[in-house]
Write a protein that holds these residues in place. Structure first.
Motif: not given
Length: 489
Positions: A110-116, A160-162, A294-302, A312-321
């Motif tokens: 859902f969050g990925s589609l919102v980014i699109g 890859h979804t994003a 959002a993408i940067g945080i998901m990429s470097i968090k590990q 990562k799901n929470a990060i996407m939803l925060v971006a959506t909000v």
């Protein structure tokens, strides 16, 4: 006369639809109401019984495959049927079957589609499309290649979804410059199906492309006691992922050869259109900042312990909000989200967990892999890769690996097969489900272009999957040259 022919065609199409509805229901009834099936027996002699619920899961699994491939009803509606059937035939409870429609993974999509949507609405998509066209030029073959290379490269640093959600509006802009005619074209089919396929190919190269790699490596460590590093994974996967990317370019150039060799004047037109857009706006900067943060945080968090536990799901939803807080999106945009695609993945998650929790998937894996327990090591490795490839078209790729790896690793010592090659071969095919839309989110996102049907996707996916298996076979020998242990003797 024309009207009569049209009516006849519609009647014929309706009969075909009814036929496949009945085929799906018949397969369901035959499997669900058949007597108990024999136990699966692993190489150690342990028995795995297929329960009535497991048999029911397989029955729903067959109905899902038939209805999804032939699109007898909207794909999201088929997903709703899967949830309902689980409850009606006591395969799982309503709470178990229906909660999967809103799992974290579905919310990530859902969050990925919102980014699109944000890329499209703010104009960032057009800027990126015009810049790409100015680089790749007027040849449609080079436009294919440029889009595929960008897609594959992005999956090395983001899910890859994003990537698919980001690329989709860009491809729509490029396609609009190719033709004004309504309806699908060969170029459109190749562009969007190719993007979906290549997103999978690129995502196997690093741990950032999809969750499957990290989960499988953790699973592997628990069973075998060995760890696979981030860079070791990329070392072995880089040549495979990029080889498949360029193979897919050739594949679509042959099967979906564009109707036009060039789009005359597109390079200059792209430059003039970009110039006409003027300077980048504050809204574009704000949207781009939220997206890339959002993408940067998901990429470097590990790599940063302090934020490693961020979901990562929470990060996407925060971006959506944030998109709504800053008025980048509004209620009308929320109403245009393709809920058919989200329901599709809700159903895919539901049937995947259903097969897993009822033991049906494990029963299938043991029956399949034990058929090869006396085979040559090479055949055994390919049998594992093939099983994962088929299963990942129906259920989560992580689950497909988790089901098959334990069984494979039990049989492997008998055939003197090293565990590493089993892991890597499984990860290759788990990343590239080319047969069904539910196999991966990029497949479903590409479907929203309306350039192909689910049946067409399946038919193109058959030769693509054969090519993938050939590549896995070649990769086994390549990995051996690169230093990967293939056998234990």
């Amino acid at each position: 006369m024309t009207t009569g022919n049209t009516d006849a065609a519609k009647t014929q199409l309706d009969w075909k639809r009814i036929l496949f509805i009945l085929i799906g229901l018949t397969l369901f009834a035959i499997v669900n109401f058949s007597p108990a099936w024999p136990d699966a027996v692993d190489p150690t002699g342990k028995h795995f019984m297929l329960s009535a619920q497991g048999k029911g899961a397989l029955a729903i699994f067959l109905l899902a495959g038939t209805w999804w491939v032939f699109e007898v009803v909207p794909i999201g509606v088929t997903s709703l049927a899967l949830g309902a059937l689980q409850v009606l035939f006591a395969v799982r409870t309503a709470k178990e079957a229906l909660k999967d429609f809103m799992t974290p993974s579905v919310l990530f999509i859902f969050g990925s589609l919102v980014i699109g949507m944000v890329f499209t609405k703010t104009g960032l998509t057009k800027r990126l499309a015009y810049k790409m066209l100015a680089v790749v030029g007027e040849k449609t073959s080079m436009i294919y290649l440029g889009c595929f290379v960008v897609t594959a490269a992005l999956t090395h640093i983001m899910a890859h979804t994003a990537v698919a959600a980001t690329m989709f509006p860009l491809l729509m802009t490029i396609y609009a410059m190719y033709t004004d005619e309504p309806g699908p074209t060969k170029f459109g089919k190749g562009l969007f199906m190719g993007m979906a396929f290549v997103a999978g190919a690129g995502s196997i190269v690093t741990l950032l492309g999809a969750a499957r790699g990290a989960v499988a490596i953790g699973f592997f460590k628990d069973i075998v006691g060995k760890d696979i590093s981030f860079f070791e994974l990329s070392y072995y996967m880089f040549p495979v992922g990029w080889a498949m990317t360029f193979i897919l370019w050739g594949f679509f150039m042959i099967l979906c050869k564009p109707e036009k060799k060039t789009i005359p004047g597109i390079k200059e037109k792209a430059k003039s259109l970009e110039k006409a857009m003027g300077g980048i706006t504050k809204q574009e900067l704000l949207a781009g900042g939220i997206i890339f943060l959002a993408i940067g945080i998901m990429s470097i968090k590990q790599f940063i312990p302090a934020i490693a536990d961020l979901d990562k799901n929470a990060i996407m939803l925060v971006a959506t909000v944030l998109f709504f807080i800053f008025n980048i999106l509004d209620i009308k945009d929320l109403e245009t989200i393709p809920w058919n695609i989200i329901l599709l993945f809700g159903g895919a998650m539901s049937i995947g967990f259903c097969l897993w929790e009822t033991g049906a998937a494990e029963w299938l894996a043991i029956n399949w892999l034990t058929m090869f327990q006396n085979a040559n090591y090479f055949v055994f490795i390919l049998s594992i890769a093939f099983f994962v490839m088929i299963m990942t078209n129906f259920i989560m790729n992580v689950a497909a690996i988790a089901i098959s790896l334990p069984v494979a690793l039990v049989i492997a010592p008998y055939l003197n097969v090293a565990p590493e090659v089993i892991l890597f071969a499984s990860l290759v095919t788990a990343g590239m489900p080319f047969l069904l839309l539910v196999g991966a989110a990029p497949n479903a996102i590409a479907y929203d272009s309306k350039q192909f049907t689910t049946g067409e996707f399946f038919m193109y996916g058959i030769p693509a999957s054969i090519i993938l298996m050939v590549l896995v076979a070649v990769s086994i020998f390549m990995w051996k040259i690169m230093g990967m242990p293939i056998t234990t003797v």
